[in-house]
Write a protein that holds these residues in place. Structure first.
Motif, PDB file in Angstrom:
ATOM      1  N   LYS A  30      14.544 -85.361  24.873  1.00  0.00           N
ATOM      2  CA  LYS A  30      13.929 -84.082  25.257  1.00  0.00           C
ATOM      3  C   LYS A  30      13.899 -83.940  26.773  1.00  0.00           C
ATOM      4  CE  LYS A  30      10.980 -83.559  21.210  1.00  0.00           C
ATOM      5  NZ  LYS A  30       9.607 -83.598  20.699  1.00  0.00           N
ATOM      6  N   LEU A  31      13.572 -85.028  27.471  1.00  0.00           N
ATOM      7  CA  LEU A  31      13.545 -84.997  28.928  1.00  0.00           C
ATOM      8  C   LEU A  31      14.926 -84.697  29.484  1.00  0.00           C
ATOM      9  CD1 LEU A  31      12.033 -85.474  31.611  1.00  0.00           C
ATOM     10  CD2 LEU A  31      12.641 -87.887  31.391  1.00  0.00           C
ATOM     11  N   LEU A  32      15.944 -85.327  28.924  1.00  0.00           N
ATOM     12  CA  LEU A  32      17.305 -85.092  29.379  1.00  0.00           C
ATOM     13  C   LEU A  32      17.730 -83.664  29.091  1.00  0.00           C
ATOM     14  CD1 LEU A  32      19.782 -86.353  30.673  1.00  0.00           C
ATOM     15  CD2 LEU A  32      20.543 -87.032  28.410  1.00  0.00           C
ATOM     16  N   ASP A  33      17.423 -83.147  27.906  1.00  0.00           N
ATOM     17  CA  ASP A  33      17.762 -81.758  27.573  1.00  0.00           C
ATOM     18  C   ASP A  33      17.015 -80.781  28.467  1.00  0.00           C
ATOM     19  OD1 ASP A  33      19.460 -82.642  25.627  1.00  0.00           O
ATOM     20  OD2 ASP A  33      18.008 -82.390  23.985  1.00  0.00           O
ATOM     21  N   GLN A  34      15.778 -81.090  28.774  1.00  0.00           N
ATOM     22  CA  GLN A  34      14.972 -80.228  29.634  1.00  0.00           C
ATOM     23  C   GLN A  34      15.545 -80.185  31.042  1.00  0.00           C
ATOM     24  OE1 GLN A  34      10.999 -81.641  30.405  1.00  0.00           O
ATOM     25  NE2 GLN A  34      10.191 -79.576  30.480  1.00  0.00           N
ATOM     26  N   LYS A  35      16.043 -81.296  31.525  1.00  0.00           N
ATOM     27  CA  LYS A  35      16.608 -81.344  32.871  1.00  0.00           C
ATOM     28  C   LYS A  35      17.973 -80.674  32.929  1.00  0.00           C
ATOM     29  CE  LYS A  35      13.203 -83.038  34.780  1.00  0.00           C
ATOM     30  NZ  LYS A  35      12.409 -82.168  35.589  1.00  0.00           N
ATOM     31  N   ARG A  36      18.699 -80.632  31.821  1.00  0.00           N
ATOM     32  CA  ARG A  36      20.017 -80.004  31.804  1.00  0.00           C
ATOM     33  C   ARG A  36      19.916 -78.484  31.803  1.00  0.00           C
ATOM     34  NH1 ARG A  36      23.362 -83.851  27.670  1.00  0.00           N
ATOM     35  NH2 ARG A  36      23.640 -85.551  29.127  1.00  0.00           N
ATOM     36  N   THR A  37      18.888 -77.948  31.163  1.00  0.00           N
ATOM     37  CA  THR A  37      18.739 -76.498  31.131  1.00  0.00           C
ATOM     38  C   THR A  37      18.068 -76.055  32.423  1.00  0.00           C
ATOM     39  OG1 THR A  37      16.601 -76.683  30.014  1.00  0.00           O
ATOM     40  CG2 THR A  37      18.545 -76.425  28.615  1.00  0.00           C
ATOM     41  N   PRO A  38      18.594 -75.011  33.041  1.00  0.00           N
ATOM     42  CA  PRO A  38      17.972 -74.564  34.295  1.00  0.00           C
ATOM     43  C   PRO A  38      16.591 -73.983  34.034  1.00  0.00           C
ATOM     44  CG  PRO A  38      19.703 -73.051  33.615  1.00  0.00           C
ATOM     45  CD  PRO A  38      19.730 -74.203  32.657  1.00  0.00           C
ATOM     46  N   SER A  39      15.653 -74.409  34.836  1.00  0.00           N
ATOM     47  CA  SER A  39      14.286 -73.923  34.686  1.00  0.00           C
ATOM     48  C   SER A  39      14.115 -72.650  35.511  1.00  0.00           C
ATOM     49  CB  SER A  39      13.283 -74.984  35.137  1.00  0.00           C
ATOM     50  OG  SER A  39      13.523 -75.313  36.482  1.00  0.00           O
ATOM     51  N   PRO A  40      13.163 -71.801  35.148  1.00  0.00           N
ATOM     52  CA  PRO A  40      12.950 -70.589  35.932  1.00  0.00           C
ATOM     53  C   PRO A  40      12.542 -70.942  37.353  1.00  0.00           C
ATOM     54  CG  PRO A  40      11.180 -70.897  34.344  1.00  0.00           C
ATOM     55  CD  PRO A  40      12.233 -71.927  34.042  1.00  0.00           C
ATOM     56  N   ALA A  41      12.815 -70.029  38.254  1.00  0.00           N
ATOM     57  CA  ALA A  41      12.523 -70.294  39.668  1.00  0.00           C
ATOM     58  C   ALA A  41      11.034 -70.537  39.858  1.00  0.00           C
ATOM     59  CB  ALA A  41      12.975 -69.108  40.510  1.00  0.00           C
ATOM     60  N   LEU A  88      17.338 -92.945  31.816  1.00  0.00           N
ATOM     61  CA  LEU A  88      16.214 -93.167  30.903  1.00  0.00           C
ATOM     62  C   LEU A  88      16.637 -92.948  29.457  1.00  0.00           C
ATOM     63  CD1 LEU A  88      13.193 -93.687  30.466  1.00  0.00           C
ATOM     64  CD2 LEU A  88      12.833 -91.242  30.758  1.00  0.00           C
ATOM     65  N   ALA A  89      17.418 -91.898  29.221  1.00  0.00           N
ATOM     66  CA  ALA A  89      17.890 -91.635  27.859  1.00  0.00           C
ATOM     67  C   ALA A  89      18.797 -92.764  27.370  1.00  0.00           C
ATOM     68  CB  ALA A  89      18.626 -90.305  27.806  1.00  0.00           C
ATOM     69  N   GLU A  90      19.673 -93.245  28.250  1.00  0.00           N
ATOM     70  CA  GLU A  90      20.545 -94.358  27.865  1.00  0.00           C
ATOM     71  C   GLU A  90      19.743 -95.612  27.568  1.00  0.00           C
ATOM     72  OE1 GLU A  90      23.305 -94.731  31.074  1.00  0.00           O
ATOM     73  OE2 GLU A  90      24.344 -92.854  30.585  1.00  0.00           O
ATOM     74  N   LEU A  91      18.743 -95.883  28.386  1.00  0.00           N
ATOM     75  CA  LEU A  91      17.890 -97.053  28.150  1.00  0.00           C
ATOM     76  C   LEU A  91      17.123 -96.928  26.836  1.00  0.00           C
ATOM     77  CD1 LEU A  91      16.496 -97.802  31.710  1.00  0.00           C
ATOM     78  CD2 LEU A  91      18.068 -99.203  30.381  1.00  0.00           C
ATOM     79  N   ALA A  92      16.662 -95.732  26.542  1.00  0.00           N
ATOM     80  CA  ALA A  92      15.937 -95.531  25.281  1.00  0.00           C
ATOM     81  C   ALA A  92      16.871 -95.727  24.095  1.00  0.00           C
ATOM     82  CB  ALA A  92      15.328 -94.135  25.260  1.00  0.00           C
ATOM     83  N   GLU A  93      18.117 -95.256  24.209  1.00  0.00           N
ATOM     84  CA  GLU A  93      19.070 -95.467  23.125  1.00  0.00           C
ATOM     85  C   GLU A  93      19.391 -96.955  22.961  1.00  0.00           C
ATOM     86  OE1 GLU A  93      22.483 -93.009  23.762  1.00  0.00           O
ATOM     87  OE2 GLU A  93      21.309 -91.161  23.679  1.00  0.00           O
ATOM     88  N   GLN A  94      19.568 -97.651  24.073  1.00  0.00           N
ATOM     89  CA  GLN A  94      19.814 -99.088  24.003  1.00  0.00           C
ATOM     90  C   GLN A  94      18.624 -99.811  23.391  1.00  0.00           C
ATOM     91  OE1 GLN A  94      20.798-100.451  27.927  1.00  0.00           O
ATOM     92  NE2 GLN A  94      22.805 -99.455  27.927  1.00  0.00           N
ATOM     93  N   ASN A  95      17.425 -99.374  23.750  1.00  0.00           N
ATOM     94  CA  ASN A  95      16.221 -99.971  23.187  1.00  0.00           C
ATOM     95  C   ASN A  95      16.170 -99.748  21.678  1.00  0.00           C
ATOM     96  OD1 ASN A  95      13.738-101.281  23.131  1.00  0.00           O
ATOM     97  ND2 ASN A  95      12.617 -99.368  23.430  1.00  0.00           N
ATOM     98  N   ALA A  96      16.531 -98.548  21.254  1.00  0.00           N
ATOM     99  CA  ALA A  96      16.525 -98.265  19.819  1.00  0.00           C
ATOM    100  C   ALA A  96      17.544 -99.139  19.086  1.00  0.00           C
ATOM    101  CB  ALA A  96      16.813 -96.790  19.582  1.00  0.00           C
ATOM    102  N   ARG A  97      18.725 -99.313  19.688  1.00  0.00           N
ATOM    103  CA  ARG A  97      19.733-100.181  19.058  1.00  0.00           C
ATOM    104  C   ARG A  97      19.263-101.632  19.040  1.00  0.00           C
ATOM    105  NH1 ARG A  97      23.433 -96.972  22.134  1.00  0.00           N
ATOM    106  NH2 ARG A  97      23.638 -98.669  23.646  1.00  0.00           N
ATOM    107  N   LEU A  98      18.613-102.058  20.125  1.00  0.00           N
ATOM    108  CA  LEU A  98      18.092-103.421  20.195  1.00  0.00           C
ATOM    109  C   LEU A  98      17.020-103.648  19.129  1.00  0.00           C
ATOM    110  CD1 LEU A  98      17.927-106.159  21.676  1.00  0.00           C
ATOM    111  CD2 LEU A  98      16.218-105.131  23.159  1.00  0.00           C
ATOM    112  N   VAL A  99      16.147-102.688  18.975  1.00  0.00           N
ATOM    113  CA  VAL A  99      15.090-102.803  17.970  1.00  0.00           C
ATOM    114  C   VAL A  99      15.696-102.864  16.575  1.00  0.00           C
ATOM    115  CG1 VAL A  99      13.184-101.547  16.911  1.00  0.00           C
ATOM    116  CG2 VAL A  99      13.274-101.814  19.378  1.00  0.00           C
TER     117      VAL A  99
END
Length: 129
Positions: A30-41, A88-99
């Motif tokens: 969600k954080l990554l998607d939020q940062k990819r979409t342009p936020s209002p000025a 952060l998203a990559e680390l979370a995915e790696q963490n999920a795979r590790l778990v």
């Protein structure tokens, strides 16, 4: 040196880690998607960056240079923030795979333990027979 790692592995509440890994992964996505979409000025800063009561106000060229420099800094910070969010998203995915891998190993260890108990029982039965 191996003993502190073993102690750390025993101390970590793997059940909690496994339970919360999907939530962490979803939050990172969600954080990554939020940062990819342009936020209002955002609203402009309320504080004055230039002293308007000064006897020598800055020239238009100087103001333009300051604006260009500020815009470059903003762009640089935005790129850095996007890279951090992606990391952060990559680390979370790696963490999920590790778990997931740890959970598979836990199941295999239980299966191996039960197999060893059955084999020990069979050997004991054969020895007493």
């Amino acid at each position: 040196m191996a003993i502190p790692w073993l102690v750390a592995l025993k101390v970590i509440p793997w059940g909690d880690v496994i339970e919360h890994a999907p939530k962490v992964l979803d939050a990172a996505r969600k954080l990554l998607d939020q940062k990819r979409t342009p936020s209002p000025a955002e609203p402009p800063l309320t504080g004055d960056l230039i002293d308007v009561n000064s006897a020598n106000p800055p020239s238009l060229g100087e103001l333009r240079n300051r604006l260009i420099a500020a815009q470059q800094q903003i762009d640089q910070h935005a790129r850095a923030q996007e890279q951090l969010a992606q990391t952060l998203a990559e680390l979370a995915e790696q963490n999920a795979r590790l778990v997931g891998a740890v959970e598979v190993l836990r199941k295999r260890t239980r299966l191996l333990l039960w197999g060893a108990v059955v084999m020990g029982g069979a050997m004991l039965w054969l020895a007493l027979r």
